[in-house]
Design a protein around this motif. Structure first.
Motif, PDB file in Angstrom:
ATOM      1  N   THR A  43       0.841  -1.207   0.000  1.00  0.00           N
ATOM      2  CA  THR A  43       0.000   0.000   0.000  1.00  0.00           C
ATOM      3  C   THR A  43       0.872   1.251   0.000  1.00  0.00           C
ATOM      4  O   THR A  43       0.403   2.324  -0.343  1.00  0.00           O
ATOM      5  N   GLN A  48      -0.677  -0.754  -7.472  1.00  0.00           N
ATOM      6  CA  GLN A  48      -2.029  -1.295  -7.649  1.00  0.00           C
ATOM      7  C   GLN A  48      -2.670  -1.490  -6.288  1.00  0.00           C
ATOM      8  O   GLN A  48      -2.439  -2.508  -5.629  1.00  0.00           O
ATOM      9  N   ASN A  49      -3.459  -0.534  -5.860  1.00  0.00           N
ATOM     10  CA  ASN A  49      -4.143  -0.626  -4.569  1.00  0.00           C
ATOM     11  C   ASN A  49      -5.570  -0.107  -4.727  1.00  0.00           C
ATOM     12  O   ASN A  49      -5.759   0.985  -5.253  1.00  0.00           O
TER      13      ASN A  49
ATOM     14  N   GLN B 382      -4.785  -6.301  -2.478  1.00  0.00           N
ATOM     15  CA  GLN B 382      -4.525  -5.923  -3.862  1.00  0.00           C
ATOM     16  C   GLN B 382      -4.885  -7.058  -4.813  1.00  0.00           C
ATOM     17  O   GLN B 382      -5.545  -6.831  -5.839  1.00  0.00           O
ATOM     18  N   TRP B 563       0.814 -12.287  -7.627  1.00  0.00           N
ATOM     19  CA  TRP B 563       1.348 -10.933  -7.488  1.00  0.00           C
ATOM     20  C   TRP B 563       1.997 -10.486  -8.781  1.00  0.00           C
ATOM     21  O   TRP B 563       1.932  -9.306  -9.141  1.00  0.00           O
TER      22      TRP B 563
END
Ligand SMILES: [Cu+2]
Lengths: 180, 574
Positions: A43, A48-49, B382, B563
């Protein structure tokens, strides 16, 4: 001798633990902390959050705001060109109001997400690569502002993936991303 | 009628107890009969929900395209409620009665409440089914979630509350047993009873959340309140929506400890560690419900990080503890008796033809590798963006519930048929085939759902979105081959489910009655309590350790892959 159907021995808390079980506890514990640290850290350093700013807004008011925004856009065959960095999207059964829209690659936009009626699912992916995808939930009563920067030009499709009524699979919109 | 009545007949002593020839437990008639009652009801729900699996899978497989959109959502709702809720919860009450009074050798207290609970649950379940089936426009099918403000019939919310109240009532005799057992003594509960107790507490938390969510929605549907907040409803809803699945998880693990011991000769390698893992669940597992809210507006980053990590992965850690402790129990138990040497001899020499054993082991393996890993991976804030509301999510929960819990419960039902109904299987070969056929077919179907979601982005909650999307130039047609495999294996999985119901019901009706004292082939070689061998903490657990390292390796690989896919995306969010 310990069996799960009988009361354990009196000294069960102090019974020695098998060496390999102790090692496994260490490995599993380290892994748990490791993935936690990665997630929390991302974060801060990741790109990408699903984190943005949310405002409470009456659905009708939001619809009016999307309408006002559309007045300020330029209409082209590929979609609306927003005047600034703000892009408004209004979800309704069974249409994405405000889409299609034409954006520039490499430029950061604030995408405003809201719904006029029920909950919808904002699901975006580029046309030629289906496994690049994001999915966000859209509520009536909330305006969620999420910054996005598309780095590659192309067509990005938007489908609704929340059950908002029987026609929801036809709910389709587009981002056309052009060279900046 | 007499055939049904004979199902509830066994030879009890004057005090109503009999000794179980497999577990050695003192079983009272009252406990046994209620376990049978709830178990049989669960199998009926399984048969109903399973038949809708056929129409749902054959619609989603657009090559067949069985139903139109409006019937599809109705069938999907029936499938979800009967399998995820009714099959599971009726079984779970039976698990509580086994884990409480049966393991403790007591009568069932408050039998009238048990009966009232059963009746209330049945009324609620029939009501939910009817409200889904009879819903008319403008009301939509509720699916499992019934997200407001989508209009869903108030009858649905009302009858769902009735069912939840019934489950609460039915759980009371269990809590009364635990209460009276521990009140005046410093008795430490056996591990299985302890697991059942933690399961019961988590169940009560989940049920309270469910009653709150559905009461809130009901109040809005009958105009007691003018508007509902979709975000608040979702938070309340997911206390039960995911909480009910946490009950399944805990009940399943309790059944794992129970069945690996009884049919596999497993011991408890460390009471301290296994109980600590249950305590970690108690505190942290309900936080896991938050992973449904990760891509919702309005949640702060801190809230997301704390909740979805189950507080620093306390609950994921607990699952990894059980993942070691349960196979280790089998390894230790069998090594101490000298059954199988080498790295995996203890496992390969195990009773694989006993469907109860095979179902339990497959449940452990498939839950861990397919369900557990994907749950943690998709539960990260995420990565969740790429999984949410795609078929990958559907794959995940089929791995946990359809493979993990359902397989464990298959084993438990077959065990109950032998030990409590005292019936032989109509066919040993067919019974032995159940866990293999169902486990294999459902695994492939589940993997295909995951691939369709994560590699092709196919959304869930659609009747069709691969070939036939009217009014849209966008197409998921690249996923067609995945669905060809999915469709075939979904059919095979459903057939295996039919085999399970057929063998179970057939054995109850036509199976030979087992003579008194006969163990029905359920006991491990050398009996339940074999003497000798070295102390548990000194046994070499290298087979289990090797298996767990493989597990950790796969976990890490899936984690890194997800990921990697995520970081290929454009920049999103703050
Ligand atoms: Cu929609």
């Amino acid at each position: 001798m310990s069996n799960p159907l009988e009361d354990p021995d009196d000294d069960w808390w102090n019974s020695p633990v098998n060496r390999r079980e102790s090692i496994w506890l260490g490995l599993a514990g380290a892994w748990s902390l490791g993935i936690f640290t990665w997630m929390a850290g991302f974060t801060q350093f990741g790109d990408q959050n699903p984190i943005g700013t949310t405002y409470d807004v009456d659905p009708e008011e939001y619809q009016a705001r999307v309408g006002e925004y559309k007045e300020t856009t330029e209409e082209t065959d590929d979609g609306l060109i927003p005047p600034g960095d703000d892009v408004y999207v209004g979800a309704m059964r069974f249409n994405w109001d405000g889409l299609p829209v034409v954006l520039e690659a490499g430029r950061e936009y604030d995408i405003h997400l809201g719904a006029y009626d029920v909950q919808h699912g904002f699901s975006v992916r580029p046309e030629e690569n289906l496994n690049k995808q994001i999915n966000l939930q859209v509520f009536p009563g909330s305006e969620w502002v999420i910054p996005m920067t598309f780095d590659e030009p192309g067509t990005y499709h938007v489908v609704c993936n929340e059950f908002c009524g029987q026609g929801h699979r036809t709910m389709h919109g587009r981002f056309t991303v052009v060279e900046g | 009628m007499s055939a049904i009545a004979s199902l509830f007949r066994n030879d009890y002593g004057a005090d109503g107890f009999r000794a179980c020839s497999v577990t050695g437990l003192d079983v009272h008639r009252s406990v046994e009969n209620y376990v049978k009652l709830f178990g049989l009801t669960a199998v009926i729900a399984l048969a109903v929900g399973g038949s809708f699996a056929f129409s749902v899978a054959m619609t989603r497989w657009e090559f067949v395209g069985l139903l139109d959109a409006s019937s599809y959502y109705t069938h999907l709702s029936m499938h979800a409620w009967n399998l995820l809720i009714f099959w599971m919860v009726f079984m779970e009450i039976a698990v509580l009665y086994v884990g409480g009074p049966m393991v403790l050798g007591r009568e069932l207290p408050l039998r009238r409440l048990a009966a009232l609970g059963w009746v209330t649950m049945v009324v609620g379940a029939i009501g939910v089914n009817a409200s889904i089936w009879l819903a008319e426009a403008p009301n939509e099918a509720p699916l499992l979630t019934a997200y407001v403000p989508l209009p869903v019939t108030p009858w649905f919310y009302g009858t769902a509350i009735v069912f939840l109240l019934g489950a609460t009532i039915a759980a009371l005799p269990f809590f009364a047993t635990i209460w009276s057992e521990t009140r005046d003594s410093d008795r430490t509960l056996p591990l299985v009873a302890f697991g059942a107790f933690v399961t019961g507490i988590i169940a009560v938390e989940a049920i309270l959340g469910g009653i709150a969510a559905f009461a809130y929605a009901l109040a809005w549907r009958i105009d007691l309140i003018a508007s509902v907040d979709p975000g608040i409803y979702r938070q309340l809803y997911w206390i039960i929506g995911h909480g009910s699945q946490q009950i399944n998880l805990l009940a399943m693990i309790t059944v794992w400890y129970f069945l690996t011991h009884v049919v596999g000769g497993a011991v408890v390698v460390s009471e301290k560690i296994s109980r600590t893992a249950f305590i970690l669940y108690l505190f942290f597992i309900n936080l896991g419900a938050a992973h449904h809210l990760l891509v919702d507006p309005g949640m702060s980053a801190g809230w997301r990080i704390w909740n979805t990590s189950y507080a620093f992965y306390g609950a994921a850690f607990a699952s990894m503890i059980h993942a070691f402790a349960i196979p280790a129990g089998i390894e230790a138990g069998r090594r101490r008796r000298g059954q199988g040497g080498g790295l995996f001899g203890w496992l390969t020499s195990a009773p694989w033809r006993n469907p109860v054993f095979a179902a339990t082991i497959f449940s452990i393996i498939l839950f861990g590798f397919l369900g557990g890993i994907t749950g943690v991976v998709m539960g990260q804030i995420q990565v969740n963006m790429t999984w949410h509301n795609t078929l990958a999510t559907v794959g995940h929960f089929h791995a946990t519930v359809a493979l993990g819990t359902t397989l464990a419960f298959f084993g438990l039902v077959l065990f109950v048929i032998k030990t409590m109904f005292r019936r032989d299987f109509v066919s040993d070969a067919l019974a032995s085939a159940i866990p293999y056929a169902y486990g294999a077919a459902m695994s492939v179907a589940t993997l295909m759902l995951m691939y369709a979601g994560i590699l092709y982005g196919v959304p869930r909650r659609t009747a069709e979105a691969v070939r036939n999307i009217p009014g849209s130039e966008f197409s998921f047609a690249a996923a067609v081959p995945i669905f060809m495999i999915f469709g075939v294996f979904a059919l095979l999985a459903i057939l295996s489910g039919v085999l399970f119901v057929g063998v179970s019901v057939g054995s109850l009706l036509f199976g030979d009655r087992l003579p008194d004292g006969d163990d029905g082939g359920m006991l491990p070689e050398g009996g339940l309590h074999a003497d000798g061998g070295e102390p548990v903490h000194a046994v070499e657990l290298r087979g289990t350790f090797a298996l767990c390292l493989i597990f950790l390796g796969v976990f890490a690989a899936v984690y890194v892959l997800n990921w990697y896919l995520l970081t290929q995306l454009w920049a999103i969010g703050a």
